[in-house]
Design an enzyme around this catalytic site. Structure first.
Site, PDB file in Angstrom:
ATOM      1  N   GLU A   1      -3.173  61.073  -2.541  1.00 39.91           N
ATOM      2  CA  GLU A   1      -4.427  60.312  -2.397  1.00 39.91           C
ATOM      3  C   GLU A   1      -4.433  59.488  -1.113  1.00 39.91           C
ATOM      4  O   GLU A   1      -5.483  59.265  -0.516  1.00 39.91           O
ATOM      5  CB  GLU A   1      -4.653  59.420  -3.612  1.00 39.91           C
ATOM      6  CG  GLU A   1      -3.959  58.082  -3.609  1.00 39.91           C
ATOM      7  CD  GLU A   1      -2.449  58.174  -3.821  1.00 39.91           C
ATOM      8  OE1 GLU A   1      -1.752  57.166  -3.613  1.00 39.91           O
ATOM      9  OE2 GLU A   1      -1.970  59.262  -4.211  1.00 39.91           O
TER      10      GLU A   1
ATOM     11  N   HIS B   1       2.335  60.550  -1.927  1.00 40.30           N
ATOM     12  CA  HIS B   1       1.014  60.164  -2.406  1.00 40.30           C
ATOM     13  C   HIS B   1      -0.081  61.041  -1.794  1.00 40.30           C
ATOM     14  O   HIS B   1      -0.518  60.801  -0.668  1.00 40.30           O
ATOM     15  CB  HIS B   1       0.735  58.692  -2.077  1.00 40.30           C
ATOM     16  CG  HIS B   1       1.486  57.740  -2.943  1.00 40.30           C
ATOM     17  ND1 HIS B   1       0.990  57.270  -4.145  1.00 40.30           N
ATOM     18  CD2 HIS B   1       2.717  57.191  -2.814  1.00 40.30           C
ATOM     19  CE1 HIS B   1       1.870  56.470  -4.705  1.00 40.30           C
ATOM     20  NE2 HIS B   1       2.931  56.404  -3.914  1.00 40.30           N
TER      21      HIS B   1
ATOM     22  N   CYS C   1       4.776  60.104  -7.514  1.00 38.76           N
ATOM     23  CA  CYS C   1       5.707  59.018  -7.213  1.00 38.76           C
ATOM     24  C   CYS C   1       6.572  58.676  -8.429  1.00 38.76           C
ATOM     25  O   CYS C   1       7.438  59.467  -8.792  1.00 38.76           O
ATOM     26  CB  CYS C   1       4.950  57.807  -6.683  1.00 38.76           C
ATOM     27  SG  CYS C   1       6.009  56.644  -5.790  1.00 38.76           S
TER      28      CYS C   1
END
Length: 398
Positions: A353, A351, A267
């Site tokens: 995760e 992202h 990001c």
């Protein structure tokens, strides 16, 4: 005669700098605030979104109509001392706008309602807003500076007299970054320095749960001076404009020129790594925020559904020498990742995760740590003996 207590919700409104006013009722803290109004298309995960440091300075509009139906969980921690259900230790958004707030909630992890949580953190929240019309407006005119007004002044059209501060003019990364180094899973087999621009808890978890020891450093820390203590560098997500992170970009640029270690960014980390490599950034009209953004791998042609939360992108029209595009957004064509052509250095805008979202790209953490471990083994002289043994075995067979 007993006094009458008025339990009616307070009137509230969202006033946009462009002149529009959206009215509703308050279910959070009875305070007014300013921020940049943005929208997310996420269907679930409002506790994770609201505690994401990347939303600092922003008023978050949920396109999902019903919000609050599963309440808010407690601040439970896992075996690494990380929050299980939140991405930081508190609410990061300036305020929230929803269509239909669920006054009753039900979930086995819930300890309080969304309204109670917002009130406890002094965060205003408005329900009863036509979020579909609001989202269409923000999509057409772009993310817009706004004010949440709660109470008797909420229905007054005084926009011409309001000064709307722009959070993107501030260094929001400095606001959310740790002030001191923090260590997680100190006995991990490889040591990762995380440059904290607003790192999410699950990013740290994705590293430590795969065996890494993590040291979280302040955003402007000169990690090059202690690089010998680490096997890899990670640059995190974060809020606001990347152009305010001058020191961080300078340190990353030095690392690209002098260090020979794997680097991974997510990001804001993608933006800062790109700037250090020589790319420019630009502000997207309304950003990409949600759990359903398609990212296309330029090398393989595979498309992944990703979680995203950003308002800026790299201008990758002309890539610097030695660099190539890694991912591109299949919707708007914006950059979703870059990669060095010869070194284990790469970053993504989305992202992997994805707490509360798809985990299609979580393998990128494994790719990064694979590079880190291979690089460490090579540096320690463990690779050459293995190669020699293999060659000797082949020669013996011949």
């Amino acid at each position: 005669m007993p006094s009458t207590i008025n339990n009616s919700p307070l009137p509230a409104s969202l006033k946009l700098k462009t002149g529009q006013i959206f009215t509703g009722t308050s279910f959070g803290a009875p305070v007014s605030t300013f921020g940049e109004a943005v929208f997310t298309t996420s269907l679930v995960g409002y506790p994770e979104s609201m505690t994401d440091p990347s939303y600092t300075g922003q008023i978050l509009v949920f396109t999902q109509p019903l919000i609050g139906n599963y309440g808010v969980p407690g601040q439970d921690q896992d075996e690494f001392g990380l929050y299980k259900y939140f991405e930081s230790d508190g609410i990061q958004v300036q305020g929230i706008i929803v269509n239909d707030y669920a006054t009753e909630y039900s979930h086995w992890t819930a300890v309080e309602s969304l309204g109670e949580w917002c009130t406890r953190y002094n965060i205003p929240a408005i329900s009863g807003v036509d979020t579909r019309a609001l989202t269409q407006l923000l999509r057409d005119q772009g993310s817009t500076l706004a004010q949440i007004c709660v109470g008797q002044d909420s229905d007054i059209n005084n926009i011409d007299s309001i000064v709307f501060p722009n959070p993107n003019n501030e260094n929001l990364v400095a606001k959310v970054s740790t002030k001191v180094p923090l260590i997680y899973n100190s006995k991990g087999d490889v040591k990762i320095a995380v440059i904290d621009c607003g790192v999410k808890q699950n990013i740290i978890r994705c590293l430590v749960s795969r065996g890494a020891a993590v040291t979280v450093l302040p955003h402007d820390y000169d990690f090059n001076s202690v690089a010998h203590q680490f096997d890899g560098i990670f640059v995190s997500n974060g809020p606001g404009s990347p152009t305010t992170c001058v020191e961080t970009v300078k340190h990353i640029k030095t690392a690209l020129e002098t260090l020979n270690k794997p680097i991974f960014g997510i990001c804001m980390g993608n933006l800062l790594l790109g700037m250090a490599a020589g790319l420019q950034v630009y502000k997207l009209p309304f950003g990409n925020r949600g759990h359903n953004q398609p990212a296309l791998n330029v090398d393989t042609g595979l498309c992944y559904i990703t979680s995203q939360n950003h308002g800026y992108a790299l201008n990758d029209t002309v890539m610097p020498k030695g660099w190539k595009r890694l991912f591109v957004n299949a919707n708007d064509g914006s950059n979703e990742g870059i990669q060095h052509e010869t070194k284990p250095i790469f970053s993504v805008q989305f992202h992997p995760e994805a707490k509360g979202g798809p985990q299609d790209t979580v393998y990128l953490f494994e790719e990064f740590l694979k590079h880190v471990r291979a690089d460490k083994a090579k540096a320690e002289g463990l690779v050459t003996p293995i190669v020699s043994k293999v060659k000797s075995a082949i020669a013996a067979l011949a």
